[in-house]
Design a protein around this motif. Structure first.
Motif, PDB file in Angstrom:
ATOM      1  N   GLY A  83       0.806  -1.209   0.000  1.00 50.31           N
ATOM      2  CA  GLY A  83       0.000   0.000   0.000  1.00 50.31           C
ATOM      3  C   GLY A  83       0.840   1.260   0.000  1.00 50.31           C
ATOM      4  O   GLY A  83       0.490   2.261  -0.643  1.00 50.31           O
ATOM      5  N   ILE A  84       1.954   1.239   0.710  1.00 52.24           N
ATOM      6  CA  ILE A  84       2.849   2.397   0.751  1.00 52.24           C
ATOM      7  C   ILE A  84       3.444   2.650  -0.621  1.00 52.24           C
ATOM      8  O   ILE A  84       3.458   3.776  -1.114  1.00 52.24           O
ATOM      9  CB  ILE A  84       3.962   2.172   1.789  1.00 52.24           C
ATOM     10  CG1 ILE A  84       3.362   2.212   3.188  1.00 52.24           C
ATOM     11  CG2 ILE A  84       5.066   3.220   1.645  1.00 52.24           C
ATOM     12  CD1 ILE A  84       4.302   1.723   4.261  1.00 52.24           C
ATOM     13  N   ARG A  85       3.939   1.587  -1.261  1.00 49.21           N
ATOM     14  CA  ARG A  85       4.516   1.766  -2.593  1.00 49.21           C
ATOM     15  C   ARG A  85       3.455   2.260  -3.566  1.00 49.21           C
ATOM     16  O   ARG A  85       3.714   3.125  -4.397  1.00 49.21           O
ATOM     17  CB  ARG A  85       5.145   0.450  -3.068  1.00 49.21           C
ATOM     18  CG  ARG A  85       6.461   0.143  -2.379  1.00 49.21           C
ATOM     19  CD  ARG A  85       7.207  -0.988  -3.072  1.00 49.21           C
ATOM     20  NE  ARG A  85       6.607  -2.282  -2.780  1.00 49.21           N
ATOM     21  CZ  ARG A  85       6.942  -3.030  -1.742  1.00 49.21           C
ATOM     22  NH1 ARG A  85       7.832  -2.594  -0.877  1.00 49.21           N
ATOM     23  NH2 ARG A  85       6.382  -4.196  -1.545  1.00 49.21           N
ATOM     24  N   VAL A  89       3.401   5.625  -5.952  1.00 47.58           N
ATOM     25  CA  VAL A  89       3.168   5.527  -7.396  1.00 47.58           C
ATOM     26  C   VAL A  89       2.067   6.501  -7.807  1.00 47.58           C
ATOM     27  O   VAL A  89       2.177   7.230  -8.799  1.00 47.58           O
ATOM     28  CB  VAL A  89       2.784   4.087  -7.798  1.00 47.58           C
ATOM     29  CG1 VAL A  89       2.234   4.054  -9.222  1.00 47.58           C
ATOM     30  CG2 VAL A  89       3.994   3.161  -7.696  1.00 47.58           C
ATOM     31  N   ALA A  90       0.992   6.532  -7.020  1.00 51.16           N
ATOM     32  CA  ALA A  90      -0.135   7.417  -7.313  1.00 51.16           C
ATOM     33  C   ALA A  90       0.273   8.884  -7.180  1.00 51.16           C
ATOM     34  O   ALA A  90      -0.078   9.723  -8.019  1.00 51.16           O
ATOM     35  CB  ALA A  90      -1.309   7.106  -6.390  1.00 51.16           C
ATOM     36  N   ARG A  91       1.013   9.203  -6.115  1.00 50.35           N
ATOM     37  CA  ARG A  91       1.463  10.582  -5.936  1.00 50.35           C
ATOM     38  C   ARG A  91       2.343  11.025  -7.096  1.00 50.35           C
ATOM     39  O   ARG A  91       2.222  12.150  -7.602  1.00 50.35           O
ATOM     40  CB  ARG A  91       2.238  10.714  -4.620  1.00 50.35           C
ATOM     41  CG  ARG A  91       1.378  11.003  -3.414  1.00 50.35           C
ATOM     42  CD  ARG A  91       2.232  11.367  -2.219  1.00 50.35           C
ATOM     43  NE  ARG A  91       3.003  12.582  -2.447  1.00 50.35           N
ATOM     44  CZ  ARG A  91       3.926  13.039  -1.603  1.00 50.35           C
ATOM     45  NH1 ARG A  91       4.212  12.370  -0.494  1.00 50.35           N
ATOM     46  NH2 ARG A  91       4.580  14.143  -1.862  1.00 50.35           N
ATOM     47  N   ALA A  92       3.254  10.147  -7.510  1.00 48.05           N
ATOM     48  CA  ALA A  92       4.142  10.497  -8.621  1.00 48.05           C
ATOM     49  C   ALA A  92       3.343  10.765  -9.893  1.00 48.05           C
ATOM     50  O   ALA A  92       3.614  11.732 -10.614  1.00 48.05           O
ATOM     51  CB  ALA A  92       5.157   9.376  -8.854  1.00 48.05           C
ATOM     52  N   HIS A 154      -5.080  14.203  -5.101  1.00 58.89           N
ATOM     53  CA  HIS A 154      -3.832  14.446  -4.396  1.00 58.89           C
ATOM     54  C   HIS A 154      -4.076  14.757  -2.919  1.00 58.89           C
ATOM     55  O   HIS A 154      -3.272  14.395  -2.057  1.00 58.89           O
ATOM     56  CB  HIS A 154      -3.097  15.612  -5.069  1.00 58.89           C
ATOM     57  CG  HIS A 154      -1.698  15.808  -4.594  1.00 58.89           C
ATOM     58  ND1 HIS A 154      -1.321  16.865  -3.785  1.00 58.89           N
ATOM     59  CD2 HIS A 154      -0.564  15.080  -4.812  1.00 58.89           C
ATOM     60  CE1 HIS A 154      -0.027  16.788  -3.543  1.00 58.89           C
ATOM     61  NE2 HIS A 154       0.460  15.724  -4.128  1.00 58.89           N
ATOM     62  N   HIS A 155      -5.195  15.403  -2.633  1.00 59.31           N
ATOM     63  CA  HIS A 155      -5.505  15.805  -1.255  1.00 59.31           C
ATOM     64  C   HIS A 155      -5.534  14.586  -0.330  1.00 59.31           C
ATOM     65  O   HIS A 155      -4.994  14.623   0.779  1.00 59.31           O
ATOM     66  CB  HIS A 155      -6.853  16.527  -1.224  1.00 59.31           C
ATOM     67  CG  HIS A 155      -7.147  17.203   0.076  1.00 59.31           C
ATOM     68  ND1 HIS A 155      -6.450  18.312   0.515  1.00 59.31           N
ATOM     69  CD2 HIS A 155      -8.043  16.925   1.054  1.00 59.31           C
ATOM     70  CE1 HIS A 155      -6.913  18.683   1.688  1.00 59.31           C
ATOM     71  NE2 HIS A 155      -7.872  17.864   2.055  1.00 59.31           N
ATOM     72  N   THR A 156      -6.170  13.512  -0.774  1.00 60.89           N
ATOM     73  CA  THR A 156      -6.236  12.298   0.043  1.00 60.89           C
ATOM     74  C   THR A 156      -4.854  11.683   0.233  1.00 60.89           C
ATOM     75  O   THR A 156      -4.487  11.267   1.337  1.00 60.89           O
ATOM     76  CB  THR A 156      -7.174  11.265  -0.605  1.00 60.89           C
ATOM     77  OG1 THR A 156      -8.492  11.803  -0.646  1.00 60.89           O
ATOM     78  CG2 THR A 156      -7.192   9.964   0.184  1.00 60.89           C
ATOM     79  N   LEU A 157      -4.055  11.654  -0.829  1.00 59.72           N
ATOM     80  CA  LEU A 157      -2.723  11.058  -0.741  1.00 59.72           C
ATOM     81  C   LEU A 157      -1.813  11.849   0.193  1.00 59.72           C
ATOM     82  O   LEU A 157      -1.019  11.271   0.949  1.00 59.72           O
ATOM     83  CB  LEU A 157      -2.102  10.978  -2.145  1.00 59.72           C
ATOM     84  CG  LEU A 157      -2.796  10.009  -3.099  1.00 59.72           C
ATOM     85  CD1 LEU A 157      -2.290  10.213  -4.528  1.00 59.72           C
ATOM     86  CD2 LEU A 157      -2.577   8.564  -2.661  1.00 59.72           C
ATOM     87  N   ILE A 158      -1.937  13.177   0.167  1.00 62.03           N
ATOM     88  CA  ILE A 158      -1.126  14.001   1.059  1.00 62.03           C
ATOM     89  C   ILE A 158      -1.533  13.769   2.517  1.00 62.03           C
ATOM     90  O   ILE A 158      -0.691  13.725   3.419  1.00 62.03           O
ATOM     91  CB  ILE A 158      -1.255  15.492   0.676  1.00 62.03           C
ATOM     92  CG1 ILE A 158      -0.369  15.791  -0.529  1.00 62.03           C
ATOM     93  CG2 ILE A 158      -0.868  16.395   1.837  1.00 62.03           C
ATOM     94  CD1 ILE A 158       1.123  15.671  -0.258  1.00 62.03           C
ATOM     95  N   HIS A 204      12.527  12.033  -6.786  1.00 59.10           N
ATOM     96  CA  HIS A 204      12.112  12.502  -5.458  1.00 59.10           C
ATOM     97  C   HIS A 204      11.201  11.475  -4.785  1.00 59.10           C
ATOM     98  O   HIS A 204      11.345  11.180  -3.599  1.00 59.10           O
ATOM     99  CB  HIS A 204      11.398  13.838  -5.634  1.00 59.10           C
ATOM    100  CG  HIS A 204      11.068  14.532  -4.356  1.00 59.10           C
ATOM    101  ND1 HIS A 204      12.023  14.990  -3.477  1.00 59.10           N
ATOM    102  CD2 HIS A 204       9.871  14.868  -3.809  1.00 59.10           C
ATOM    103  CE1 HIS A 204      11.431  15.582  -2.455  1.00 59.10           C
ATOM    104  NE2 HIS A 204      10.124  15.509  -2.618  1.00 59.10           N
ATOM    105  N   MET A 205      10.261  10.926  -5.550  1.00 58.98           N
ATOM    106  CA  MET A 205       9.347   9.925  -4.996  1.00 58.98           C
ATOM    107  C   MET A 205      10.057   8.593  -4.760  1.00 58.98           C
ATOM    108  O   MET A 205       9.837   7.914  -3.755  1.00 58.98           O
ATOM    109  CB  MET A 205       8.164   9.716  -5.945  1.00 58.98           C
ATOM    110  CG  MET A 205       7.265  10.923  -6.091  1.00 58.98           C
ATOM    111  SD  MET A 205       6.449  11.347  -4.548  1.00 58.98           S
ATOM    112  CE  MET A 205       5.671  12.884  -5.016  1.00 58.98           C
ATOM    113  N   ASP A 206      10.909   8.214  -5.703  1.00 59.42           N
ATOM    114  CA  ASP A 206      11.613   6.937  -5.573  1.00 59.42           C
ATOM    115  C   ASP A 206      12.580   6.925  -4.398  1.00 59.42           C
ATOM    116  O   ASP A 206      12.843   5.878  -3.809  1.00 59.42           O
ATOM    117  CB  ASP A 206      12.403   6.634  -6.855  1.00 59.42           C
ATOM    118  CG  ASP A 206      11.524   6.052  -7.947  1.00 59.42           C
ATOM    119  OD1 ASP A 206      10.368   5.699  -7.644  1.00 59.42           O
ATOM    120  OD2 ASP A 206      11.983   5.971  -9.101  1.00 59.42           O
TER     121      ASP A 206
END
Length: 237
Positions: A83-85, A89-92, A154-158, A204-206
């Protein structure tokens, strides 16, 4: 009917207000990962009736911030390794898409706005200031795209990222390296170099994943229990 140039006031519904407050409480760690929520207690704390509260909790459940378990109740979400990965992926994907839109609109203005966030943290570079700038940078990046759909997703992911970092505030690694990475992204946006912006966002995400879940040949692999990816607590279901 309104005159041109005058936007009507948008009245936020009670469930929306409650959902926003709950989302903030989850992000700030007031409602900790894995905590069971009492509808009666929350209604009493917020001073609202249970009807709109229930609707707000359903919204957060749909967003994945809460989890409903049959015959047990509603709990604040926790995170699995996968789930974290997936979250990153979604944020990127969202932030790359937002940057691509910015490059077609006002990259110079966007770069300047993003630099202001970084400069504000430079004035008083405490851990809290750096973390706040970290979140604000990413939120603003997506907001500058002007895409309502990207902003909403993005709001939910943040919020998920915030709740993770809050949970491990004492062990959140290398907060001081984030601002230079942000500064590079802002500079490339201002310069209009879209390909480089895209590369930097991916790196940055990786970085968080590869730093804490390196696997073999740089491919993220299994992470020991209670390790973190950018501060996120890891559990197994």
């Amino acid at each position: 009917m309104t005159r041109p140039g005058i936007e009507p006031l948008i009245r936020e519904s009670t469930p929306s207000i409650i959902a926003r407050k709950l989302r903030r409480a989850v992000g700030d760690g007031v409602l900790a990962p894995g905590a069971q929520l009492s509808e009666a207690s929350l209604a009493r704390e917020l001073g609202v009736s249970r009807g709109p509260l229930r609707e707000a909790m359903q919204r957060l459940t749909q967003e994945g911030l809460l989890k409903s378990i049959r015959n047990r109740g509603i709990f604040v979400a926790t995170f699995t390794e996968a789930g974290i990965r997936d979250m990153y992926v979604a944020r990127a994907a969202i932030e790359r898409a937002a940057a691509a839109v910015i490059m077609q609109t006002d990259p110079e203005g966007a770069g300047a706005a993003l630099r202001e966030v970084i400069n504000a943290a430079d004035v008083a570079p405490s851990e809290d200031a750096v973390r706040e700038a970290d979140f604000r940078f990413h939120v603003l990046l997506v907001e500058l795209s002007g895409s309502a759909h990207l902003i909403r997703m993005h709001h939910t992911l943040i919020t998920e990222t915030q709740m993770c970092i809050t949970a491990l505030a004492d062990t959140y690694p290398d907060v001081d390296v984030r601002l230079p990475e942000h500064r590079d992204i802002a500079a490339e946006i201002s310069a209009g170099r879209g390909d480089e912006v895209d590369r930097l966002i991916v790196a940055h995400m990786d970085d968080g994943i590869h730093r804490l879940a390196p696997g073999q040949d740089g491919v993220p692999g299994p992470v020991p229990l209670r390790r973190a990816v950018d501060g996120c607590p890891v559990t197994r279901e």
